[in-house]
Enzyme design. Structure first.
Site, short mmCIF file in Angstrom:
data_model
loop_
_atom_site.label_atom_id
_atom_site.label_comp_id
_atom_site.label_asym_id
_atom_site.label_seq_id
_atom_site.Cartn_x
_atom_site.Cartn_y
_atom_site.Cartn_z
N LYS A 266 0.84 -1.21 0.00
CA LYS A 266 0.00 0.00 0.00
C LYS A 266 0.87 1.25 0.00
O LYS A 266 0.63 2.20 -0.76
CB LYS A 266 -0.94 -0.03 1.22
N GLN B 74 -4.94 -2.16 9.44
CA GLN B 74 -4.68 -3.47 8.83
C GLN B 74 -5.24 -4.59 9.70
O GLN B 74 -4.96 -4.67 10.90
CB GLN B 74 -3.17 -3.65 8.62
N ASP C 31 -11.14 1.82 3.75
CA ASP C 31 -11.43 0.40 3.53
C ASP C 31 -12.93 0.14 3.34
O ASP C 31 -13.34 -0.97 3.02
CB ASP C 31 -10.94 -0.37 4.77
#
Ligand code: NAP
Length: 289
Positions: free
Chosen positions: A52, A96, A119
């Site tokens: 990322k 994460q 997300d």
């Protein structure tokens, strides 16, 4: 053999769009910023976060990395999330997953500013996804979509694969993949069945699919008995093995039946990071307007 739904190629088109939008924002003095919160030492999570950060650097976004030790408490993680919510240089935040044992991901995700939820997992955004009926309405709302499901839809749209009126079967009903991809396919007017570990006669259910999405996390589980000739087969599964990454679909035996099929690696996985960056850029555009 069916056509390959090529995640590398399709993600490249998303990155080209991201770069050009970052160029427009740069003229206003804005650099979209993606914050990554990584708790603990899980090797796979380190690889994913590294990817990322790398893509941010290559596509005109800044990355703000917040590593926390495995000993961090839920309160520590939430404190970092609150700091990032307040930081004007941050337009997207990803925590994460998985988080270490003892930290409830739901309690952390709900603390994200929904406008910075890169997300697309905040209950507000997922609730909006359920409430909005059509794909057009979803796009117009500008809500961040969960990245892997949004990536799957982009693959179908990119190759002009018909969805309307099709029978879709999604195997898996997680908040991360199964539920939102089923919702998005329905918004494009597919008739969707969500299958799971209690589904009876699973292969027969899968056989009915014009579009089959396998998101169960069991390598090679979907074999040719579960695939109708001409079906579009989307393999979301990623399992690490000694022989590399394995998908949920028995690619070798299914590829000749499918009209389109995603490989693993090089399929859906490539789309996920691209959609994360896209959510961040869209958030920056919204905050600038
Ligand atoms: N490509 C990417 O970027 C990406 C992104 C996210 C995830 N993934 C991968 O996608 C896979 C799924 O991830 P996830 O987070 O959705 O997993 P998850 O939260 O573990 O959910 C798995 C789902 O599959 C169902 N399932 C498990 N075994 C089954 C069986 N034998 N028959 C039918 N259904 C079964 C479960 O049913 P129940 O609900 O009944 O338990 C559950 O709904 C994993 O391999 C993951 O690594 C890939």
């Amino acid at each position: 053999m069916g056509n390959i739904l090529d995640g590398v190629k399709i993600a490249a088109s998303i990155y080209a769009d991201i770069k050009s939008r970052c160029g427009v924002l740069a003229k206003k003095g804005i650099v979209p910023g993606l914050a990554t919160v990584l708790v603990g030492e899980d090797p796979a999570s380190h690889v994913y976060v590294g990817q990322k950060i790398k893509q941010c650097g290559e596509n005109g976004l800044s990355s703000i990395h917040k590593p926390l030790p495995a000993t961090a408490t839920e309160a520590d993680v939430i404190r970092v999330v609150h700091e990032l919510n307040r930081d004007p240089k941050v337009h997207g935040i990803i925590v994460q997953l998985p988080l270490p044992k003892g930290i409830d991901p739901e309690k952390v995700i709900i603390e994200l500013d929904p406008a910075k939820d890169a997300d697309g997992l905040h209950p507000f955004n997922q609730g909006m996804l359920v409430r909005l009926k059509s794909w057009k309405d979803i796009c117009a709302s500008g809500i961040p979509l969960p990245c892997t499901p949004a990536g799957i839809i982009q693959m179908l749209l990119f190759e002009n694969i018909p969805v309307e009126g099709m029978t879709a079967v999604v195997v898996g009903r997680s908040t991360l993949v199964g539920k939102p991809v089923a919702q998005l396919l329905s918004s494009l007017n597919a008739t969707v069945t969500m299958a799971h570990s209690y589904t009876k006669d699973l292969m027969k259910v899968c056989q009915s699919a014009d579009i089959l999405v396998a998101a169960l996390g069991k390598p090679g589980f979907i074999n040719k008995d579960g695939v109708k000739k001409g079906a579009v087969v989307i393999d979301v599964g990623i399992t690490r093995s000694q022989n590399g990454l394995k998908g949920d679909v028995d690619f070798e035996h299914v590829k000749d039946l499918a009209s389109w099929i995603t490989p693993v690696p090089g399929g859906v996985g490539r789309m996920t990071v691209a959609m994360l960056l896209k959510n961040t850029v869209v958030a920056a555009e919204k905050m600038a307007s």
